[in-house]
Write an enzyme that holds these catalytic residues in place. Structure first.
Site, short mmCIF file in Angstrom:
data_model
loop_
_atom_site.label_atom_id
_atom_site.label_comp_id
_atom_site.label_asym_id
_atom_site.label_seq_id
_atom_site.Cartn_x
_atom_site.Cartn_y
_atom_site.Cartn_z
N GLU A 92 0.05 8.54 3.40
CA GLU A 92 1.16 8.05 2.57
C GLU A 92 2.20 9.15 2.53
O GLU A 92 2.01 10.17 1.87
CB GLU A 92 0.71 7.75 1.13
N GLU A 128 -7.50 7.42 -2.90
CA GLU A 128 -7.27 8.67 -3.64
C GLU A 128 -8.31 8.86 -4.73
O GLU A 128 -7.97 9.13 -5.88
CB GLU A 128 -5.86 8.66 -4.25
C1 GLA Z 1 -0.42 7.19 -4.49
C2 GLA Z 1 -1.13 5.86 -4.32
C3 GLA Z 1 -0.17 4.75 -3.96
C4 GLA Z 1 1.07 4.82 -4.80
C5 GLA Z 1 1.72 6.17 -4.62
C6 GLA Z 1 2.99 6.36 -5.42
O1 GLA Z 1 -0.32 7.84 -3.33
O2 GLA Z 1 -2.16 5.93 -3.37
O3 GLA Z 1 -0.82 3.54 -4.15
O4 GLA Z 1 0.73 4.62 -6.12
O5 GLA Z 1 0.84 7.16 -5.07
O6 GLA Z 1 3.91 5.41 -5.14
#
Ligand code: GLA
Ligand code: CA
Length: 781
Positions: free
Chosen positions: A265, A188
């Site tokens: 995710e 991210e």
């Molecule tokens: C983001 C991150 C994960 C985690 C989620 C929330 O997507 O990439 O590592 O922190 O948020 O749980």
């Protein structure tokens, strides 16, 4: 239409074949391959939909890995998705540990043994509510280190780490007889910065480490994935339960009409912070989101399928406002913290069954491990912390913990005053929880979560007074720029009295790390519970072992070790009150427990109970930001601008005709698009003179007319928590207009603002007409 249906149908047929293969094709020795095809992934050339379960090896005791993998398989998943946590493997520079609970290759092979593929996300940054987002604390020993940039020192260390990961895992790529089908580059990055050269350099390191045979991908939010998107990587997006799937992929489909789609995710639940309400997400909504994806052939990874436990000191924190993570990472995931199947699990399983070829039946989930109770442990030996200090290090001025080569735990700064002082003690800054003592007597406690960095002295402190500042480091921030989170006291301690400021110097510094070797070697003596920092040690006998939950309700704040394992943090404020204690770390016969309580317990007793308590919040923090009888009065105020937001998702920016100087920012929402009473805002930025968002580090919500806290944590501070999936939402029975007032922490020349609506299906609560007010002083209520 007919044509489309036909194509879809034949695709499903082929998919069925591929799925059938998925469970048996990864035996060692076979030469397989995984690739990115036209609108689909290809496993050995056949269309393949990834149904991945994200689970984290350090959040599961190693003896339970196989159980959790089998539970994921029985849920209907075909892949395991995992992060590699750099700071776990390289706790000291150059000393790598990939053994036992850190043996990532074994973890992958166990997945392979059960016919599961693996997606590896080696970071180097992973976020994951993990200490410093997975980066090693010792990087912060370099004063000016710029993490997640091309800082030469940082990049050199990333390279060394990545090569080690390659040594462990590259040979487990599917082409080489293993089960790894994809590898992620960074994590991210769009939420951190815009820096394609950096992301490219990380990509090159991943390749150099040997990950050359499988697709590499980068994951981001739909709102920002274009910021760093590299032409030669696959792009995936992350979003959570409730999101509008079509909307989330719109932009991606526009830019790459032929790419296979994947939600890398899909958040099944959410994580918990100390002092904040326990988070849950609705099962039916989660399941319908996954159905929506599967019906469109969209691959997904369910983050988390099983969250587990963030043992020891590995929990991270968010900022602003600083707030550390609980030890439980239950996440309201389908498989609970202790590895139990939940109603959410079975609802999802019923859905996933429908997407299997007829000939394939799901195995039954493995039975849960036995659960035991442990009768109250009350017979303790005590070692008061101040009577058990290690040798100090001397230094004239204050420095953070890292500069004393300490990564985690508690640090004591001690000085003897060489003149009488009075006024206010300024601790710049406390990271994260400090207790101040004068000649052993507690003067006060300061909590970074509340921005408490000053302590008024009730009476003057005489010359010769011994001043002790005991600072406990909670998790390092795991998100955004504040990952540069040094611990202890970061800069200096001053006494301010009127015009006069005196910096205190001449410190003795005591490092109190959280290692078993350190906490076990104390002078433990039979004794009573103290209302002061102390270590407690007891033994207890068990006839049989089993999983249990250590009930810490009567304790203050600290950490627990059982049989040498650091179990995690506890804090009376909750919401978490129990610590998951896996039976595999208990023994028949004698067991040892050590508790460090920095405050002191109301009663020194630990019991093993059968059920976790994760939702008992005991801190009297205001849940909402409107005091009784408060009503914002805007009648005498002049708006600086007004208008209507556009319909749809995504950031919307508004620039004022002329800049306005002010510190208090009010968004007054007058109407919405869906005809309900609801207003919802996911994120809000205020633009400064340069047209860029001003820092939100010291923002505070002064007022929100209405906040939904019955069905979730929809408080107004969610508009600046940097998370696009969390939002402020008003209660559905409270009519428009709705207002939120933010204290920006200092005055700015405000030139405009940006607003991100809640990104969920149909964008409920999307504000239509609005007015903006900016003032130097607070509004009238
Ligand atoms: C983001 C991150 C994960 C985690 C989620 C929330 O997507 O990439 O590592 O922190 O948020 O749980
Ligand atoms: Ca938010």
């Amino acid at each position: 239409m007919k044509k489309l249906f036909d194509i879809g149908f034949s695709l499903l047929l082929v998919m069925g074949v591929a799925l059938g293969m998925a469970s048996c094709s990864s035996d060692k020795g076979e030469k397989n391959f995984f690739s990115v095809g036209k609108n689909t992934f290809l496993l050995n050339g056949q269309p393949f939909v990834i149904k991945a379960a994200e689970i984290h090896y350090p959040r599961i005791p190693e003896p339970y890995w196989e159980h959790r993998i089998l539970s994921c398989k029985a849920l209907g998943m075909n892949t395991i998705c995992l992060y590699v946590f750099w700071n776990l493997h390289e706790q000291q520079p150059g000393k790598f540990d990939f053994t036992g609970n850190n043996d990532i290759a074994r973890f992958c092979r166990l997945a392979q043994k059960h016919g599961m593929y693996v997606i590896v996300r080696p970071g180097p940054y992973v976020c994951a509510e993990w200490e410093m987002g997975g980066l090693p604390w010792w990087l912060l020993k370099k004063q000016d280190v710029q993490l997640r940039t091309q800082d030469p020192y940082y990049m050199e260390r990333v390279g060394i780490f990545m090569d080690e990961v390659g040594r462990q895992l590259a040979d487990l790529q599917i082409t080489r007889g293993g089960n790894i089908i994809m590898v992620q580059v960074e994590n991210e990055y769009g939420s951190y910065g815009i820096d394609k050269p950096y992301v490219s350099a990380i990509r090159d390191m991943v390749r150099k480490a040997g990950f050359t045979d499988v697709p590499l991908f980068q994951c981001d939010w739909s709102s920002n994935f274009t910021n760093n998107a590299l032409d030669d990587l696959l792009w995936t997006v992350n979003f959570g339960t409730g999101a509008n799937v079509e909307e989330q992929f719109r932009k991606l489909k526009e830019l790459r009409p032929e790419t296979p789609l994947m939600c890398s995710e899909f958040w099944s639940g959410w994580f918990d912070h100390w002092g904040r309400k326990h988070e849950t997400r609705d099962a039916a909504t989660m399941v319908s989101g996954i159905k929506d994806m599967l019906d469109r052939n969209i691959s997904f990874s369910l983050y988390m399928t099983h969250g587990g436990t963030t043992f020891g000191w590995w929990g991270g924190a968010n900022n602003p406002a600083y707030s550390a993570m609980c030890s439980s990472y239950d996440y309201d995931a389908p498989i609970s913290e202790a590895g139990w199947t939940t109603p959410k699990y079975f609802q999802l399983r019923d859905l996933l069954k429908q997407y299997l070829p007829d000939s394939v039946a799901l195995p039954e989930p493995p039975a849960p491990f036995p659960v035991i109770e442990i009768p109250a442990i009350t017979d303790w030996q005590v070692a008061p912390l101040f009577d058990n200090l290690p040798e100090p290090k001397l230094c004239d001025d204050i420095r953070p913990m890292e500069m004393f080569n300490q990564g985690w735990g508690t640090i004591l700064y001690r000085t003897v005053l060489d003149e009488e002082v009075s006024g206010v003690l300024h601790l710049d800054e406390v990271h994260d929880w400090a207790q101040v003592f004068a000649d052993g007597k507690l003067l006060g406690r300061l909590d970074r979560r509340h921005g408490e960095f000053t302590l008024p002295l009730k009476s003057p402190l005489k010359k010769g007074t011994q001043l002790d500042i005991l600072v406990e480091a909670m998790g390092r921030v795991n998100f955004d720029k504040s990952i540069h989170d040094r611990k202890g006291i970061t800069d200096k301690v001053e006494v301010v009295s009127g015009e006069k400021t005196l910096e205190l110097n001449g410190w003795s510094v005591y490092n109190l790390p959280p290692f078993y070797e350190f906490v076990s070697r104390k002078d433990y003596q039979p004794g009573k519970a103290l209302q002061a920092p102390a270590y407690y040690r007891a033994t207890f006998r068990l006839d049989k072992t089993g999983d249990t939950f250590l009930d810490m309700q009567t304790w203050g704040k600290g950490m627990v070790w059982v049989n040498g394992h650091a179990m995690g943090r506890f804090w009376e404020i909750g919401p978490q009150q129990t610590l998951f204690m896996p039976g595999c770390w208990l023994k028949e016969g004698e067991n040892e427990i050590i508790v460090l309580d920095l405050k002191g317990p109301s009663e020194a007793k630990v019991e093993g109970v059968r059920k976790p308590i994760l939702d008992m919040l005991r801190e009297k923090a205001p849940e909402t930001h409107r005091k009784d009888g408060q009503n914002l009065n805007l009648s005498a105020e002049t708006p600086v601008c007004g208008g209507s937001f556009k319909q749809g998702n995504g950031w919307q920016e508004v620039v004022f005709d002329t800049p306005v100087r002010g510190r208090y920012f009010c968004l007054s929402a007058l109407s919405n698009y869906d005809g309900t009473n609801i207003a919802a805002v996911a994120e809000l930025d205020v633009l400064g003179l340069d047209g860029k968002p001003v820092s939100r580090e010291h923002w505070k919500i002064c007022y929100a007319d209405s906040e939904e806290t019955r069905s979730g944590n929809r408080t107004a501070d969610k508009v600046f928590d940097l998370q696009e999936s969390t939002f402020w939402q008003t209660v559905d029975n409270t009519a428009y207009p709705h207002q939120v007032v933010i204290d920006l922490g200092k005055e700015y020349q405000v030139t405009g603002f940006r607003m991100l609506p809640r990104a969920e299906a149909g964008a409920p609560g999307l504000i239509k007409d609005y007015k903006i007010y900016v003032k130097a002083s607070d509004f009238k209520y």
